[in-house]
Motif scaffolding. Structure first.
Motif, PDB file in Angstrom:
ATOM      1  N   HIS A 136       0.827  -1.215   0.000  1.00 21.99           N
ATOM      2  CA  HIS A 136       0.000   0.000   0.000  1.00 21.99           C
ATOM      3  C   HIS A 136       0.860   1.264   0.000  1.00 21.99           C
ATOM      4  O   HIS A 136       0.380   2.322  -0.400  1.00 21.99           O
ATOM      5  CB  HIS A 136      -0.939  -0.024   1.207  1.00 21.99           C
ATOM      6  N   ARG A 137       2.093   1.158   0.407  1.00 21.01           N
ATOM      7  CA  ARG A 137       3.003   2.289   0.254  1.00 21.01           C
ATOM      8  C   ARG A 137       3.279   2.546  -1.229  1.00 21.01           C
ATOM      9  O   ARG A 137       3.442   3.685  -1.661  1.00 21.01           O
ATOM     10  CB  ARG A 137       4.302   2.023   1.014  1.00 21.01           C
ATOM     11  N   ASP A 153      -0.695   5.071   7.274  1.00 24.28           N
ATOM     12  CA  ASP A 153      -0.076   6.286   6.753  1.00 24.28           C
ATOM     13  C   ASP A 153       1.215   5.866   6.042  1.00 24.28           C
ATOM     14  O   ASP A 153       2.128   5.340   6.687  1.00 24.28           O
ATOM     15  CB  ASP A 153       0.229   7.249   7.884  1.00 24.28           C
ATOM     16  N   PRO A 154       1.303   6.062   4.733  1.00 24.20           N
ATOM     17  CA  PRO A 154       2.486   5.591   3.993  1.00 24.20           C
ATOM     18  C   PRO A 154       3.795   6.221   4.462  1.00 24.20           C
ATOM     19  O   PRO A 154       4.874   5.734   4.123  1.00 24.20           O
ATOM     20  CB  PRO A 154       2.175   5.951   2.537  1.00 24.20           C
ATOM     21  N   ARG A 155       3.715   7.297   5.269  1.00 19.47           N
ATOM     22  CA  ARG A 155       4.935   7.938   5.752  1.00 19.47           C
ATOM     23  C   ARG A 155       5.462   7.293   7.031  1.00 19.47           C
ATOM     24  O   ARG A 155       6.558   7.609   7.486  1.00 19.47           O
ATOM     25  CB  ARG A 155       4.671   9.421   6.005  1.00 19.47           C
ATOM     26  N   SER A 199       1.167   1.371  -3.839  1.00 16.56           N
ATOM     27  CA  SER A 199      -0.085   1.596  -4.579  1.00 16.56           C
ATOM     28  C   SER A 199      -0.816   2.858  -4.152  1.00 16.56           C
ATOM     29  O   SER A 199      -1.597   3.415  -4.928  1.00 16.56           O
ATOM     30  CB  SER A 199      -1.009   0.391  -4.407  1.00 16.56           C
ATOM     31  N   GLY A 200      -0.606   3.297  -2.903  1.00 14.39           N
ATOM     32  CA  GLY A 200      -1.321   4.461  -2.399  1.00 14.39           C
ATOM     33  C   GLY A 200      -2.745   4.170  -1.972  1.00 14.39           C
ATOM     34  O   GLY A 200      -3.498   5.096  -1.645  1.00 14.39           O
ATOM     35  N   GLN A 201      -3.149   2.886  -1.982  1.00 13.29           N
ATOM     36  CA  GLN A 201      -4.498   2.519  -1.570  1.00 13.29           C
ATOM     37  C   GLN A 201      -4.603   2.559  -0.038  1.00 13.29           C
ATOM     38  O   GLN A 201      -3.629   2.308   0.668  1.00 13.29           O
ATOM     39  CB  GLN A 201      -4.830   1.111  -2.075  1.00 13.29           C
TER      40      GLN A 201
END
Length: 389
Positions: free
Chosen positions: A244-245, A350-352, A247-249
């Protein structure tokens, strides 16, 4: 008797009574015959050079060059090979044929022919030997048992006899093909045996792979609840974070803890506590039926649920639905009916952030739910930084 090319050709005198051929044309005079002979000899030399081939110590290009030099020497008395004499005018035919080096030409032709003969003879001999060695080596490589070795030995010995007696090439070819045909049949038989063995091995490997997959899957499951265990959860959580990091999903993580579970064990015993955990596991699987939903027993009475491609709003609704389903559970034991509640902490990915931080946020939300009275869901919101002006 003098040779016809040694005669002077400056002022040919036509015969008084020329000979007439059957077609009515006059027979060529001596000078014309000499010119025709020289032209044909030059053409022969050029054809010889055109179809030259590499010999031992002499390549085809060199042979062509020498043939061309001898052809020019014959036709226009150009210097022969390895001569420093000046080149005659290509348009002038010399008057004195004695200027031509006929002895050198004969020596060149004889030497070249001897080299060609020796080369061809040597090549035929080598070819015979190579054919024999090749077939024998091929048979030795392919023969796997005594029976195959005996069958191959018969044709190999016959081929060896054919080679040693210098039999014609057609006989040698026939014996070689006979040996190759036998070896091919043996190779085909062996190939069929190997294919059968390979198929049997493949079937066995597939069986073993299935058993291994089943064993691996069993190692990933909690023996009591049949949910994924802690080790499987940690691996899946890391995969989901990475996916998901990229793909942004959206993704969400729920941490669930049974309220007052210690009191259940203390009051009714561990078998009843185990029954509670089993029924709670079924309730979780019923609430999250998607193939991508990952439900695991995190440890003790604590459970973890990973929801892929699920935004926070949807995860909140699903969490509340799970709490409602848990409240409606009725666990019967020795004419006693038990009901339970649970607390849930929810955190959106949160991808961060790191995997451990995501897990810590969900865990913090769970403890906040317990401190707030239990039987509820608390959410850990993602704190996005303010945009830079």
């Amino acid at each position: 008797m003098a040779n016809f090319w040694s005669k002077k050709t400056n002022s040919p005198t036509p015969p008084e009574n020329p000979v007439v051929r059957a077609d009515g044309e006059p027979e060529p005079v001596a000078s014309e015959l000499e010119k025709m002979a020289l032209d044909n000899l030059g053409a022969v030399l050029r054809v010889w050079g055109k179809y030259a081939f590499d010999l031992d110590g002499l390549n085809a290009k060199s042979i062509r060059q020498q043939c061309e030099q001898w052809a020019r020497h014959v036709l226009v008395v150009a210097p022969p090979p390895d001569s420093m004499e000046p080149v005659a005018d290509a348009g002038v035919v010399p008057a004195d044929p004695q200027l031509r080096d006929w002895h050198g030409l004969r020596q060149f032709a004889a030497d070249l022919r001897r080299k060609e003969s020796a080369y061809v003879t040597h090549q035929f001999k080598d070819t015979r030997q190579v054919i024999g060695d090749f077939v024998q080596t091929l048979g030795a490589v392919l023969a796997e048992d005594q029976e195959e070795q005996s069958r191959i030995a018969v044709v190999i010995n016959q081929l060896r006899t054919t080679i040693e007696t210098n039999a014609p090439l057609d006989i040698l070819s026939r014996e070689a093909m006979r040996a190759v045909d036998l070896i091919s049949r043996i190779a085909e038989e062996r190939n069929q045996r190997h294919q059968q063995a390979f198929q049997e091995m493949t079937t066995r490997l597939q069986t073993l792979r299935g058993e291994l997959d089943a064993a691996r899957h069993e190692m990933e499951l909690d023996p009591l609840t049949r949910l994924y265990n802690r080790k499987a959860f940690d691996e899946q959580l890391a995969r989901v974070c990475e996916l998901h990091r990229l793909s942004g999903q959206p993704a969400c993580l729920l941490m669930l803890d049974v309220d007052h579970f210690k009191a259940v064990n203390d009051s009714f015993g561990h078998p009843v506590g185990d029954l509670v955990l089993k029924q709670l596991s079924g309730c979780c699987l019923y609430t999250f039926p998607r193939k991508s939903d990952f439900v695991a027993r995190y440890g003790g009475e604590e459970f973890a649920i990973i929801l892929q491609e699920t935004p926070l709003k949807t995860a909140l609704a699903l969490g509340e639905r799970l709490l409602k389903a848990i409240r409606s559970l009725r666990i019967t034991h020795d004419q006693t009916i038990l009901s339970i509640t649970a607390s849930i902490g929810l955190a959106e990915f949160d991808p961060r952030t790191s995997t451990s931080q995501w897990l810590r946020e969900a865990d913090d939300a769970l403890y906040r739910a317990k401190r707030s009275g239990r039987d509820r869901l608390e959410c850990q919101p993602v704190a996005f930084p303010l945009a830079q002006e």
